[in-house]
Design an enzyme around this catalytic site. Structure first.
Site, short mmCIF file in Angstrom:
data_model
loop_
_atom_site.label_atom_id
_atom_site.label_comp_id
_atom_site.label_asym_id
_atom_site.label_seq_id
_atom_site.Cartn_x
_atom_site.Cartn_y
_atom_site.Cartn_z
CD GLU A 292 -1.62 2.32 2.01
OE1 GLU A 292 -1.34 3.29 1.14
OE2 GLU A 292 -1.77 2.18 3.10
CB CYS A 326 -1.78 6.45 2.85
SG CYS A 326 -0.66 5.67 3.78
#
Length: 539
Positions: A292, A326
């Site tokens: 990720e 993120c």
């Protein structure tokens, strides 16, 4: 054993308020004071043994960078080789341990995180990573406990998933661990991710070499101690503090590396993928790569959007934890017809925000993580100040005591301005104001202006418009939000991850991620095997 055990049904860990007068507020303030008064000496832990070296590095408090919070020993090639050997040595007994016993370790760890260690791990996250008490609570207490509990539940669901059997036979599926060890490299911004990256593969019977980020060593070390106290056998997860280049050279290239679990920047993941590709012929198996990575997360408003919820989502989505998520909102698209009211309310809200020491609970933001992050973010702000294609509506920065950057709002005059495309990872929101008549063209450009596809949010009252926007933006985000900010995914509710330059979209906090750490074997047993060679059609 003559029973099929059922693990406890997981529920999301309740979030404590830390309001004035609560016992949790009193407890966390005492723990903050205690931790700020000591310098923790942190070793690497390999095969259950503490490794202290002459090479030292330091954890500094980002909002008071002269204050050293911890000192840790860094290791090199010899110790990394030992970590791999320890993982290999522990593998047989670990994968053969009955699932209920593996599961019990992580369920116990979850209760320890949520219970007796809650203040300790939250305070370490607040001081070491400059999170407010609320941001630490939802991360290092709640999300970390959720990962542990829900992963056990998901693992049980995987093991229950079995093939059908025709009469006279029994088909079975076993979910073995990978053939080799797993490498986990975790980021600074979420203590929960630091805990999940090594434990998700370990739960499925794998052994792990785990490198946490150097800027989150303290909270991650506390979690490792929790795992030890919960009964994790030596060598199952090896806690190594080292340079990233040493991990690449001595761990990622190792022939027995069978999996790579990563959260961090797109550039680092690209380089790791490239390195593994260059060495593909040297591995005993094709390594599983789960990553990720970056995001350029958006908020897109239609002219029917309600202004105050939109503004709240922009402020919280972009500025909570200094934009170092993120999923943080980094770009917004606002129609001209709403911009006047949105601008007024947005600047009024950001003007109220206090930035400072996270031990002062009146502060909404702390500092960015380190000097490198500070310098990079300031460079983007200075670029926008000097550009004719942008206007900086509010900002401010000062690194004399801590790496502080004030809420920064940039209005871009072109939709592909640099700060509309590139990940900044700071408290910077760039807004493009589009003509209402160019709604379709602007909407279509959301997916193409940036290579990322992690999170995004849309705002509108018109249901037909919402359905249309959801369709047009179907490839723009792996986590998609309607009339809400694009942050705050909850384990078991919104499995997290994106595609394109944002990663492999294996959805942390779901059954999909755990499947990646399995090596299934199909077994067919025939009860009365045939004895004749000829088939009936041959008569």
């Amino acid at each position: 054993m003559n029973a099929f055990f059922t693990v406890p049904t997981p529920i999301n860990e309740p979030i404590l308020s830390y309001a004035k007068g609560t016992t949790e507020r009193e407890g966390i303030l005492k723990e903050l004071e205690r931790q700020a008064g000591v310098v923790e000496k942190i070793p690497s832990i390999i095969g259950g043994k503490e490794i202290h070296t002459e090479q030292k590095d330091f954890c500094r408090i980002p909002h008071n960078h002269s204050h050293i919070l911890a000192e840790f020993s860094t290791v090199g090639a010899e110790e990394l080789k030992l970590a791999i050997e320890s993982a290999e040595k522990a593998k047989h007994n670990w994968e053969k341990m009955p699932f209920e016993h593996r599961a019990s370790i992580f369920l116990k760890a979850a209760d320890m995180v949520a219970g007796p260690f809650r203040h300790r791990i939250n305070a370490a996250t607040m001081l070491g990573q400059s999170k407010t008490v609320y941001q630490a609570e939802i991360d290092s207490a709640c999300e970390l406990a959720d990962f542990l509990r829900f992963n056990v539940h998901f693992a049980q669901e995987i093991y229950k998933n079995q093939p059908i059997s025709s009469p006279g036979m029994w088909n079975r599926m076993e979910y073995r661990p990978l053939n080799g060890f797993v490498t986990a490299i975790s980021p600074f911004n979420f203590t929960a991710i630091g805990g999940n990256l090594p434990t998700a593969p370990a739960l499925m019977g794998n052994t792990v070499v785990w490198k946490p980020a150097s800027t989150s060593v303290l909270s991650n070390y506390i979690f490792y101690q929790i795992l030890q106290k919960a009964g994790l056998p030596d060598g199952v997860i090896n806690f190594v503090l080292c340079k990233g280049s040493d991990m690449s050279e001595h761990v990622l290239k190792h022939p027995k590396m069978a999996g790579f679990h990563f959260t961090g920047s797109t550039g680092v993941f690209n380089s790791c993928w490239s390195l593994i590709g260059q060495n593909i012929a040297n591995y005993e198996n094709y390594p599983r790569l789960v990553g990720e990575t970056g995001g350029k997360d958006f908020i897109f408003a239609h002219h029917t959007a309600e202004v105050q919820p939109l503004v709240t989502a922009m402020v919280r989505g972009a500025l909570e934890y200094q934009g170092q998520k993120c999923s943080a909102a980094s770009r917004a698209y606002i129609p001209e017809s709403l911009w006047g009211e949105v601008k007024e309310k947005l600047l009024a809200e950001t003007a109220k925000i206090r930035v400072g020491d996270v031990a002062d609970f009146s502060n909404f933001m702390g500092a960015v993580i380190d000097k490198n992050a500070y310098s990079s973010i300031v460079e983007y702000i200075e670029y926008a100040k000097e550009s004719a294609d942008a206007e900086v509506l509010c900002t401010g920065y000062d690194d004399s005591k801590g790496w502080f950057i004030q809420p920064t709002i940039i209005q871009a005059k072109i939709s592909d301005f640099r700060t509309m495309k590139e990940e900044i990872f700071g408290p910077v929101l760039t807004i493009y104001v589009y003509p209402d008549s160019d709604f379709e063209g602007t909407l279509a450009g959301v997916s193409t202006v940036s290579p990322y596809a992690l999170t995004g949010a849309i705002f509108a009252r018109d249901r037909q418009i919402l359905a249309h926007m959801e369709d047009i933006l179907s490839d723009a985000a792996g986590n998609f939000y309607i009339n809400d900010k694009p942050t705050g995914a909850v384990v078991g509710q919104q499995p997290f991850g994106g595609a394109r330059a944002s990663g492999t979209n294996d959805k942390a906090g779901s059954i999909l991620n755990l499947l990646r750490w399995t090596n299934p074997r199909t077994i067919k047993e025939t009860f009365c095997p045939p004895e004749a060679v000829e088939y009936p059609f041959m008569g």
